[in-house]
Design an enzyme around this catalytic site. Structure first.
Site, PDB file in Angstrom:
ATOM      1  N   ALA A  81       0.788  -2.544   5.499  1.00  0.00           N
ATOM      2  CA  ALA A  81       1.267  -2.083   6.812  1.00  0.00           C
ATOM      3  C   ALA A  81       0.258  -1.147   7.475  1.00  0.00           C
ATOM      4  O   ALA A  81      -0.237  -1.405   8.570  1.00  0.00           O
ATOM      5  CB  ALA A  81       2.612  -1.388   6.646  1.00  0.00           C
TER       6      ALA A  81
ATOM      7  N   ARG B  46      -9.547  -3.069  18.607  1.00  0.00           N
ATOM      8  CA  ARG B  46      -9.261  -3.293  20.033  1.00  0.00           C
ATOM      9  C   ARG B  46     -10.010  -2.280  20.877  1.00  0.00           C
ATOM     10  O   ARG B  46     -10.430  -2.566  21.997  1.00  0.00           O
ATOM     11  CB  ARG B  46      -7.758  -3.146  20.297  1.00  0.00           C
TER      12      ARG B  46
ATOM     13  N   SER C  70      -1.042  -7.796   4.376  1.00  0.00           N
ATOM     14  CA  SER C  70      -0.388  -7.770   5.678  1.00  0.00           C
ATOM     15  C   SER C  70       0.919  -8.579   5.730  1.00  0.00           C
ATOM     16  O   SER C  70       1.088  -9.449   6.572  1.00  0.00           O
ATOM     17  CB  SER C  70      -1.360  -8.297   6.747  1.00  0.00           C
TER      18      SER C  70
ATOM     19  N   CYS D 232       9.466  -5.361   3.806  1.00  0.00           N
ATOM     20  CA  CYS D 232      10.867  -5.051   4.125  1.00  0.00           C
ATOM     21  C   CYS D 232      11.715  -6.326   4.180  1.00  0.00           C
ATOM     22  O   CYS D 232      12.943  -6.274   4.119  1.00  0.00           O
ATOM     23  CB  CYS D 232      10.956  -4.341   5.471  1.00  0.00           C
TER      24      CYS D 232
ATOM     25  N   ASP E 134       2.610   4.885   2.773  1.00  0.00           N
ATOM     26  CA  ASP E 134       3.283   5.383   1.567  1.00  0.00           C
ATOM     27  C   ASP E 134       2.413   6.262   0.672  1.00  0.00           C
ATOM     28  O   ASP E 134       2.933   6.856  -0.272  1.00  0.00           O
ATOM     29  CB  ASP E 134       3.770   4.193   0.719  1.00  0.00           C
TER      30      ASP E 134
ATOM     31  N   ASN F 202       3.467   1.899  10.272  1.00  0.00           N
ATOM     32  CA  ASN F 202       2.907   1.207  11.428  1.00  0.00           C
ATOM     33  C   ASN F 202       2.498   2.182  12.525  1.00  0.00           C
ATOM     34  O   ASN F 202       1.421   2.057  13.118  1.00  0.00           O
ATOM     35  CB  ASN F 202       3.913   0.192  11.979  1.00  0.00           C
TER      36      ASN F 202
ATOM     37  N   TYR G 172      26.695   2.737  29.559  1.00  0.00           N
ATOM     38  CA  TYR G 172      28.079   2.331  29.269  1.00  0.00           C
ATOM     39  C   TYR G 172      28.484   1.077  30.025  1.00  0.00           C
ATOM     40  O   TYR G 172      28.243   0.950  31.229  1.00  0.00           O
ATOM     41  CB  TYR G 172      29.046   3.467  29.624  1.00  0.00           C
TER      42      TYR G 172
HETATM   43  C1  FAD Z   1      11.904  -4.448  -0.870  1.00  0.00           C
HETATM   44  C2  FAD Z   1      11.443  -3.461   0.165  1.00  0.00           C
HETATM   45  C3  FAD Z   1      12.206  -3.286   1.309  1.00  0.00           C
HETATM   46  C4  FAD Z   1      11.807  -2.369   2.278  1.00  0.00           C
HETATM   47  N1  FAD Z   1      12.567  -2.224   3.403  1.00  0.00           N
HETATM   48  C5  FAD Z   1      12.189  -1.351   4.358  1.00  0.00           C
HETATM   49  C6  FAD Z   1      12.935  -1.222   5.552  1.00  0.00           C
HETATM   50  O1  FAD Z   1      13.937  -1.909   5.751  1.00  0.00           O
HETATM   51  N2  FAD Z   1      12.518  -0.325   6.481  1.00  0.00           N
HETATM   52  C7  FAD Z   1      11.386   0.434   6.303  1.00  0.00           C
HETATM   53  O2  FAD Z   1      11.037   1.219   7.197  1.00  0.00           O
HETATM   54  N3  FAD Z   1      10.644   0.313   5.177  1.00  0.00           N
HETATM   55  C8  FAD Z   1      11.018  -0.544   4.216  1.00  0.00           C
HETATM   56  N4  FAD Z   1      10.254  -0.685   3.066  1.00  0.00           N
HETATM   57  C9  FAD Z   1       9.059   0.182   2.881  1.00  0.00           C
HETATM   58  C10 FAD Z   1       7.795  -0.422   3.486  1.00  0.00           C
HETATM   59  O3  FAD Z   1       7.621  -1.726   3.054  1.00  0.00           O
HETATM   60  C11 FAD Z   1       6.605   0.444   3.097  1.00  0.00           C
HETATM   61  O4  FAD Z   1       6.829   1.732   3.599  1.00  0.00           O
HETATM   62  C12 FAD Z   1       5.297  -0.096   3.637  1.00  0.00           C
HETATM   63  O5  FAD Z   1       4.988  -1.328   3.073  1.00  0.00           O
HETATM   64  C13 FAD Z   1       4.148   0.866   3.317  1.00  0.00           C
HETATM   65  O6  FAD Z   1       2.965   0.310   3.744  1.00  0.00           O
HETATM   66  P1  FAD Z   1       1.550   0.796   3.198  1.00  0.00           P
HETATM   67  O7  FAD Z   1       0.540  -0.018   3.915  1.00  0.00           O
HETATM   68  O8  FAD Z   1       1.474   2.273   3.293  1.00  0.00           O
HETATM   69  O9  FAD Z   1       1.556   0.516   1.637  1.00  0.00           O
HETATM   70  P2  FAD Z   1       1.786  -0.773   0.758  1.00  0.00           P
HETATM   71  O10 FAD Z   1       2.688  -1.717   1.435  1.00  0.00           O
HETATM   72  O11 FAD Z   1       2.197  -0.274  -0.591  1.00  0.00           O
HETATM   73  O12 FAD Z   1       0.340  -1.427   0.639  1.00  0.00           O
HETATM   74  C14 FAD Z   1      -0.721  -0.791  -0.033  1.00  0.00           C
HETATM   75  C15 FAD Z   1      -1.764  -1.817  -0.414  1.00  0.00           C
HETATM   76  O13 FAD Z   1      -2.884  -1.120  -0.915  1.00  0.00           O
HETATM   77  C16 FAD Z   1      -3.411  -1.829  -2.016  1.00  0.00           C
HETATM   78  N5  FAD Z   1      -4.193  -0.919  -2.852  1.00  0.00           N
HETATM   79  C17 FAD Z   1      -3.754   0.176  -3.507  1.00  0.00           C
HETATM   80  N6  FAD Z   1      -4.768   0.771  -4.172  1.00  0.00           N
HETATM   81  C18 FAD Z   1      -5.871   0.035  -3.936  1.00  0.00           C
HETATM   82  C19 FAD Z   1      -7.228   0.141  -4.344  1.00  0.00           C
HETATM   83  N7  FAD Z   1      -7.652   1.112  -5.129  1.00  0.00           N
HETATM   84  N8  FAD Z   1      -8.098  -0.797  -3.910  1.00  0.00           N
HETATM   85  C20 FAD Z   1      -7.692  -1.812  -3.107  1.00  0.00           C
HETATM   86  N9  FAD Z   1      -6.405  -1.956  -2.695  1.00  0.00           N
HETATM   87  C21 FAD Z   1      -5.520  -1.044  -3.090  1.00  0.00           C
HETATM   88  C22 FAD Z   1      -2.160  -2.361  -2.697  1.00  0.00           C
HETATM   89  O14 FAD Z   1      -2.448  -3.446  -3.527  1.00  0.00           O
HETATM   90  C23 FAD Z   1      -1.311  -2.770  -1.502  1.00  0.00           C
HETATM   91  O15 FAD Z   1      -1.570  -4.106  -1.157  1.00  0.00           O
HETATM   92  C24 FAD Z   1      10.625  -1.605   2.083  1.00  0.00           C
HETATM   93  C25 FAD Z   1       9.861  -1.791   0.928  1.00  0.00           C
HETATM   94  C26 FAD Z   1      10.257  -2.706  -0.012  1.00  0.00           C
HETATM   95  C27 FAD Z   1       9.408  -2.882  -1.249  1.00  0.00           C
END
Ligand code: FAD
Length: 568
Positions: free
Chosen positions: A12, A23, A40, A44, A292, A314, A437
């Site tokens: 994300a 862009r 990508s 969720c 995260d 995002n 409303y």
């Molecule tokens: C089942 C599920 C349901 C969810 N539902 C919701 C929802 O309804 N609403 C909401 O707001 N959020 C929801 N979330 C949370 C949301 O998906 C996460 O907050 C979001 O994906 C975080 O994005 P990110 O890019 O920070 O991290 P991530 O999605 O964790 O991506 C991090 C990436 O970094 C890569 N990476 C890590 N270390 C390294 C390294 N050393 N070298 C190369 N690559 C690396 C990992 O492999 C991964 O691909 C949900 C999550 C899950 C799992």
């Protein structure tokens, strides 16, 4: 000279930051690396893929115009390079390089002018005995999703145990039960579901609702061990029982993946997330972090907080992209707004719960109310249960949570208040919040305004309300001579209860109360109840006017009591 940007992590945060930046600076060189082969995607959406609502996993990876967001897409459409199956292993801040390791074991140093950490999180490891057995899965990425779905589709799952009743655990419980009819049990260490997100009262309603759909809950229980046969899980042993399981889903929380940043000497906060400022810069201004793996400011407590939310990731990605291109975008922090669908109902909230507010030192109270989400004369309508957390004295609103069956209507109400929280609204701001409303959408006095009014009345000591838990406590003690339960609805509503409990359930409709005041004892605590709390509030005012002060009104009335699943 064109800038070199390296981005670590491409779900994300990373991909959003890269797209936004390109862009603004199309000439710059951007390399995004991710250790995974899939990037990508909409994590969720995983529960909805497992349930079958989303039929094809690739839909979680496509754009709204059906292009798969892979290396080719980012190169051809977005103009930057993606290297998957490529792990960042070391960051040298002096040389400004990232050492990456490719799938074949070879390494390369990538130079950067600006670097982004979007390394996300990993599932918390509780170190439970037997957790390495087959068919025990976290739900962290699309690989987990595929493994879980394939077991289900092959018909190998009859009994599933979900460990953890946070939003991912509950969404997965719905997915398994609703579409696949799997016997699903949820084990939760705390004494309620969604601990930390909603009050026990709202949690109780949601639990009752999900139980009615076939999910079984074991609260205040901790998993001690998994046992199996031929390397595959067969049983889950808690401190109280043994549950059969051919699938276990671990949904016990996550922790920021911040080791790489820490090793590079970047500041990491108390929750293990990378510390960033409003511009999403880490303690090194040439390195950004978000999503995260980072901590942000909690806009109510003023402390750092860990909100692992895709919505936040995002928005943070966009801020990073803008700032890398020389802009000045900021994200002050967050209040942790969330929503989770649970079969036909939803739980949502933003800001602090009452429990958390008190822990943070606020002199906080909460008011609950239930009201129709649309005009009472409109054919389609539903009751919505809302809770507002406020600070006494300042009248500041600290949080809002709700439970209701009309998810869109609910999330709209929660968002309207949660979006204001950073501006420190008072109860009066909520009473007067201007909301659109029309009968198919709302009441003329919207449920949110009414909630503000209830809080105002409460703070002005115009009524004394009790919640379902307190009512249950009083009802268990109904033999106590000092209590008098008074139903102030019309007689036909009260009658079945009077017949069932002739000694304890009394009826005086609110519009007759003043005339029949002699029937109300003056030496007892009067527990007033009606359908939703409106007439019992009026009755309370009537009693006070007539000098009967020791009375309480059940906020949310019988509607709340029923949603709690109370046996009455
Ligand atoms: C089942 C599920 C349901 C969810 N539902 C919701 C929802 O309804 N609403 C909401 O707001 N959020 C929801 N979330 C949370 C949301 O998906 C996460 O907050 C979001 O994906 C975080 O994005 P990110 O890019 O920070 O991290 P991530 O999605 O964790 O991506 C991090 C990436 O970094 C890569 N990476 C890590 N270390 C390294 C390294 N050393 N070298 C190369 N690559 C690396 C990992 O492999 C991964 O691909 C949900 C999550 C899950 C799992």
């Amino acid at each position: 000279m064109a800038k070199n940007i390296v981005i670590i992590g491409g779900v994300a945060l990373g991909s959003k930051a890269a797209c936004r930046f390109k862009r603004l600076e199309p000439e710059a060189n951007v390399i995004l690396v991710d250790q995974d082969e899939i990037i990508s995607y909409g994590g969720c959406g995983i529960p909805f893929y497992v349930s079958g609502d989303v039929s094809d996993i690739s839909e979680l990876r496509t754009t709204s115009f059906h292009m798969v967001r892979d290396e080719k897409f980012f190169r051809d459409v977005k103009g930057f390079e993606v290297r998957t199956a490529t792990r960042a292993v070391k960051v040298d801040r002096e040389k400004k390089t990232v050492l990456v390791e490719y799938k074949d074991g070879t390494t390369e140093e990538l130079p950067y002018d600006k670097l982004v950490f979007g390394t996300g999180s990993r599932p918390r490891n509780l170190g439970i005995k037997g957790q390495e057995l087959g068919n025990i899965h976290a739900v962290a990425n699309l690989h987990d999703a595929e493994k879980i779905k394939s077991l289900i589709v092959k018909g190998e799952v009859e009994n599933a145990v979900i460990v953890g009743a946070g939003f991912i655990g509950l969404e997965m419980a719905e997915a398994l039960t609703d579409m696949w009819g799997i016997e699903t049990k949820v084990v939760e260490f705390c004494d309620q579901i969604m601990p930390g997100f909603v009050s026990k009262g709202l949690a109780e309603m949601a639990t009752h609702h999900m139980t009615g759909q076939g999910v079984e809950f074991f609260l205040s229980e901790s998993v001690q061990e998994f046992t199996g046969e031929d390397g595959v899980v067969k049983e889950v042993r808690t401190d109280k029982r043994t549950l059969e399981a051919d699938l276990v889903i671990m949904a016990v929380g996550i922790q920021p993946r911040s080791e790489l940043a820490k090793d590079a000497g970047l500041e990491v906060g108390p929750m293990g997330g990378i510390v960033v400022n409003e511009r999403m810069e880490t303690s090194d201004p040439d390195i950004y972090a978000g999503g995260d793996c980072a901590e942000v400011l909690h806009l109510i407590t003023g402390k750092t907080a860990f909100f692992p939310l895709g919505s936040l990731a995002n928005r943070e990605g966009r801020v990073i992209g803008t700032n890398m291109a020389g802009g000045n975008a900021t994200l002050e922090g967050a209040v942790g707004s969330f929503v989770v669908r649970l079969f036909e109902s939803s739980l949502a909230g933003g800001g602090l719960t009452l429990e958390r507010a008190r822990k943070e030192g606020y002199d906080a109270v909460s008011v609950q109310m239930c009201q129709l989400d649309r005009a009472h004369f409109y054919p389609e309508k539903d009751l919505m249960f809302l809770e507002l957390v406020v600070e006494q004295g300042t009248r500041r609103v600290l949080g809002i949570q709700g439970f209701g069956s009309s998810g869109d209507a609910m999330v709209g109400r929660i968002n309207s208040v949660a979006g204001m929280l950073k501006f420190k609204p008072t109860v009066d701001d909520i009473s007067n919040l201007e909301l659109a409303y029309s009968p198919p959408f709302a009441s003329a006095m919207d449920v949110v305004n009414a909630l503000g009014n209830v809080a105002d009345n409460f703070l002005n000591q115009l009524f004394e309300g009790i919640d379902a838990e307190k009512f249950q406590e009083y009802w268990k003690d109904k033999a106590n001579e000092g209590l008098f339960f008074l139903d102030c609805r019309a007689l036909p509503d009260a009658k079945p209860f009077m017949e069932k409990y002739p000694e304890h359930w009394h009826s005086i409709p609110q519009d007759e109360l003043k005339r029949r005041i002699d029937e109300v004892p003056r030496d007892k605590k009067i527990v007033l109840i009606c359908n939703t709390g409106v007439r019992s509030f009026e009755a309370q005012l009537n009693l006070r006017e007539l000098g009967i002060g020791d009375n309480v009104s059940v906020q949310g009335g019988m509607a709340l009591v029923k949603k709690w699943g109370m046996d009455i």
